[in-house]
Design a protein around this motif. Structure first.
Motif, PDB file in Angstrom:
ATOM      1  N   HIS A 145       2.872 -11.661   9.375  1.00 60.99           N
ATOM      2  CA  HIS A 145       2.164 -11.080  10.520  1.00 60.99           C
ATOM      3  C   HIS A 145       2.845  -9.852  11.109  1.00 60.99           C
ATOM      4  CE1 HIS A 145       5.219 -13.385  12.608  1.00 60.99           C
ATOM      5  NE2 HIS A 145       4.942 -12.690  13.692  1.00 60.99           N
ATOM      6  N   ASP A 146       4.062  -9.549  10.665  1.00 62.11           N
ATOM      7  CA  ASP A 146       4.717  -8.400  11.301  1.00 62.11           C
ATOM      8  C   ASP A 146       5.064  -7.281  10.310  1.00 62.11           C
ATOM      9  OD1 ASP A 146       6.752  -9.655  10.018  1.00 62.11           O
ATOM     10  OD2 ASP A 146       7.968 -10.065  11.791  1.00 62.11           O
ATOM     11  N   THR A 147       4.368  -7.262   9.187  1.00 60.56           N
ATOM     12  CA  THR A 147       4.481  -6.127   8.272  1.00 60.56           C
ATOM     13  C   THR A 147       3.073  -5.682   7.896  1.00 60.56           C
ATOM     14  OG1 THR A 147       4.415  -7.403   6.208  1.00 60.56           O
ATOM     15  CG2 THR A 147       6.563  -7.183   7.268  1.00 60.56           C
ATOM     16  N   ALA A 148       2.966  -4.416   7.455  1.00 59.25           N
ATOM     17  CA  ALA A 148       1.642  -3.894   7.088  1.00 59.25           C
ATOM     18  C   ALA A 148       1.123  -4.612   5.850  1.00 59.25           C
ATOM     19  CB  ALA A 148       1.731  -2.392   6.841  1.00 59.25           C
ATOM     20  N   ALA A 149       2.001  -4.775   4.860  1.00 57.13           N
ATOM     21  CA  ALA A 149       1.587  -5.430   3.618  1.00 57.13           C
ATOM     22  C   ALA A 149       1.162  -6.865   3.885  1.00 57.13           C
ATOM     23  CB  ALA A 149       2.725  -5.399   2.600  1.00 57.13           C
ATOM     24  N   GLY A 150       1.927  -7.556   4.722  1.00 60.16           N
ATOM     25  CA  GLY A 150       1.620  -8.939   5.038  1.00 60.16           C
ATOM     26  C   GLY A 150       0.292  -9.067   5.758  1.00 60.16           C
ATOM     27  N   ASP A 191      -9.811  -5.958  12.657  1.00 57.33           N
ATOM     28  CA  ASP A 191      -9.768  -4.492  12.545  1.00 57.33           C
ATOM     29  C   ASP A 191      -9.396  -4.077  11.124  1.00 57.33           C
ATOM     30  OD1 ASP A 191     -10.366  -4.288  15.175  1.00 57.33           O
ATOM     31  OD2 ASP A 191      -8.334  -3.735  15.851  1.00 57.33           O
ATOM     32  N   ILE A 192      -8.395  -4.770  10.584  1.00 58.80           N
ATOM     33  CA  ILE A 192      -7.903  -4.428   9.254  1.00 58.80           C
ATOM     34  C   ILE A 192      -9.014  -4.597   8.220  1.00 58.80           C
ATOM     35  CG2 ILE A 192      -6.327  -5.173   7.414  1.00 58.80           C
ATOM     36  CD1 ILE A 192      -4.323  -5.849   9.728  1.00 58.80           C
ATOM     37  N   TYR A 197      -7.448  -1.062   5.716  1.00 68.55           N
ATOM     38  CA  TYR A 197      -5.991  -0.960   5.588  1.00 68.55           C
ATOM     39  C   TYR A 197      -5.318  -1.467   6.860  1.00 68.55           C
ATOM     40  CZ  TYR A 197      -6.438   3.299   8.405  1.00 68.55           C
ATOM     41  OH  TYR A 197      -6.731   4.195   9.411  1.00 68.55           O
ATOM     42  N   ALA A 198      -4.032  -1.771   6.737  1.00 68.99           N
ATOM     43  CA  ALA A 198      -3.262  -2.315   7.860  1.00 68.99           C
ATOM     44  C   ALA A 198      -2.171  -1.337   8.264  1.00 68.99           C
ATOM     45  CB  ALA A 198      -2.635  -3.650   7.472  1.00 68.99           C
ATOM     46  N   LEU A 199      -1.865  -1.309   9.563  1.00 69.10           N
ATOM     47  CA  LEU A 199      -0.766  -0.465  10.046  1.00 69.10           C
ATOM     48  C   LEU A 199       0.329  -1.354  10.627  1.00 69.10           C
ATOM     49  CD1 LEU A 199      -2.689   2.402  11.886  1.00 69.10           C
ATOM     50  CD2 LEU A 199      -1.719   2.411   9.580  1.00 69.10           C
ATOM     51  N   ASN A 200       1.543  -0.846  10.555  1.00 68.02           N
ATOM     52  CA  ASN A 200       2.654  -1.491  11.238  1.00 68.02           C
ATOM     53  C   ASN A 200       3.354  -0.408  12.038  1.00 68.02           C
ATOM     54  OD1 ASN A 200       5.114  -2.449  12.039  1.00 68.02           O
ATOM     55  ND2 ASN A 200       5.621  -3.429  10.098  1.00 68.02           N
ATOM     56  N   ASP A 201       3.195  -0.487  13.358  1.00 70.05           N
ATOM     57  CA  ASP A 201       3.730   0.553  14.235  1.00 70.05           C
ATOM     58  C   ASP A 201       4.968   0.023  14.946  1.00 70.05           C
ATOM     59  OD1 ASP A 201       4.223   2.668  15.848  1.00 70.05           O
ATOM     60  OD2 ASP A 201       2.412   2.438  17.081  1.00 70.05           O
TER      61      ASP A 201
END
Lengths: 266, 266
Positions: A145-150, A191-192, A197-201
């Motif tokens: 839950h705390d990475t973009a890939a994950g 949203d993803i 795609y997913a973002l990790n900010d």
DNA sequence: GAATCCGTTTGATAATCGCAAATACTTAAG
DNA sequence: CTTAAGTATTTGCGATTATCAAACGGATTC
């Protein structure tokens, strides 16, 4: 002493194998140690641990160097075998290399197992700076839950499995931006799915951003994901929100095609 | 039935752990299989194998996908952990990358364990062509006597260990050039010690040559080796006998320096 | 040379593994 | 729809084995 003596229910397991796993995990944690040190972290006698260590050495999972026990290189070779058996790796690692070349950043090929992310492959672009973080990431399965890939994987898992994983998550705060409750996570995942795609900010590490996209298999099930990771200074504005996502998605799609086309002879 | 009933001598071992190892090896060989298929290759009942598989799944060493059992990604992550703990890898993989860039060929960083060579790292130069051979090489520990990297290590091991390993070798002929007896091997190893590098002239695979040099640790003991592998058409004459050996030795020396200098914090 | 710390071996027994046989679950066939 | 044949899973029980104490051996320290 006849019925329900130990109250031992549940499916039957081989206790010695579980114990051997404990021994292996202690050695891994201690980064190698003596018999006494290993015994200290286990609820067993010296004599018993000794027998386990001898056995594990025989089987190749542990090596002994003087009085130090360490995990054996067999883990490296079997690990390599497992990777080469994995279609996602065979179909994807060259594409991930190219993505690293085009973006200049760290890129990763990720799979999921037991609700954690597994780094199948990492490639380093020319601007990517070596970081201890990447070592740790490859060694220890991370939360999804705390990475973009994950998040890219989590968003596309079947709802039942997603619920199961989320239920078992501990939302440990890593940075100010870490997602810390299930409701917020579910919104993000929706949203993803919409965006693709997913973002990790800076949710896992301060100063680091990432973009991830799912790799979907023939039956629309997610088989893994691809990501690009770099410092916030370089992943900003249009590049972060449009250019890199486009490249990541393109790579994921190329891998999907490779997965459907090539038959990794079985 | 009291004394010497089973004639079971030798040091004490945990039988269940040895059995679990057998199960893992069968799964590895079969590249994944059903309970019935795995049982077929073991001298155990279906019921027993079932219990082992359940246990190994619990412990993360095996995953189940429908009725197929496969080795788990835990091997990948633990393998990565073991590699990152290995000084030779940490000190050497960047140098091996550079050697690949300079030569354009495949380069390898090799360690030894239990008389076999272990591929710690592989790098691909721009002229290197992907080959199935390299996959297999990384997966399965190879003999030390029919590769350049292996011979470089073998030549510099302490005499007692070298003798022990040679005594246990089976000199299986791979090509017309394979070394097939101990005397010939010992002569070659003496040459290698004199020259400081080892050659492999189509001894393992027809059409492939290689150059290897040992990496010596602080106490003059060999900790591994470095090698360059390429087609005979490109590894010829002065390049094979002088230029590449010089580069391989230089890389090995750079790694030796890195090993002595850097302290990979423990 | 005594003492203390390691690792290793061994005897005895409670606990476990492993087989056989029974039970569920799937798929194929009649 | 029923039977059959093939899976995987569960369970009772006896033989085997893993585990602990305790003794032994080997090294290092005091």
């Amino acid at each position: 002493m006849t019925a329900g003596s130990t109250g031992n229910d549940g499916p039957r397991r081989i206790k010695s194998v579980q114990t051997a796993t404990d021994v292996i995990n202690v050695i891994k944690q201690q980064q190698g140690g003596t018999l006494a040190e290993i015994t200290a972290d286990l609820e067993l006698t010296k004599a018993t641990v000794h027998t386990y260590l001898q056995t594990l050495v025989d089987c190749g999972f542990v090596t002994r160097d003087g009085d130090q026990y360490r995990l054996g290189f067999q883990f490296v070779t079997i690990g390599e075998h497992v990777r080469n058996e994995t279609d996602l790796y065979m179909a994807g690692h060259n594409e991930v290399d190219e993505l690293a070349e085009r973006t200049g950043e760290y890129t990763h090929l990720i799979a999921e197992e037991r609700g954690r992310e597994v780094v199948l492959y990492e490639s380093r672009g020319e601007f990517a700076v070596a970081m201890d973080y990447h070592l740790r990431m490859r060694e220890t399965p991370q939360h999804l839950h705390d990475t973009a890939a994950g998040k890219a994987i989590l968003a596309h898992l079947p709802a039942t499995r997603r619920d199961e994983i989320i239920a078992n998550l501990e939302f440990e705060r890593q940075t100010a931006n870490t997602i810390t409750d299930a409701a917020e996570l579910r919104e993000t995942l929706a949203d993803i799915r919409d965006r693709g795609y997913a973002l990790n900010d800076e949710e896992e590490i301060r100063g680091m951003r990432a973009v991830g996209a799912p790799v979907l298999g023939p039956t629309e099930t997610v088989v893994g994901s691809v990501s690009v990771t770099g410092p916030t200074s370089r992943l900003q504005g249009e590049r972060f929100h449009s250019a890199v996502p486009k490249q990541v998605i393109e790579t994921a799609n190329l891998i999907e095609v490779a997965l459907e086309t090539a038959q990794f002879d079985r």
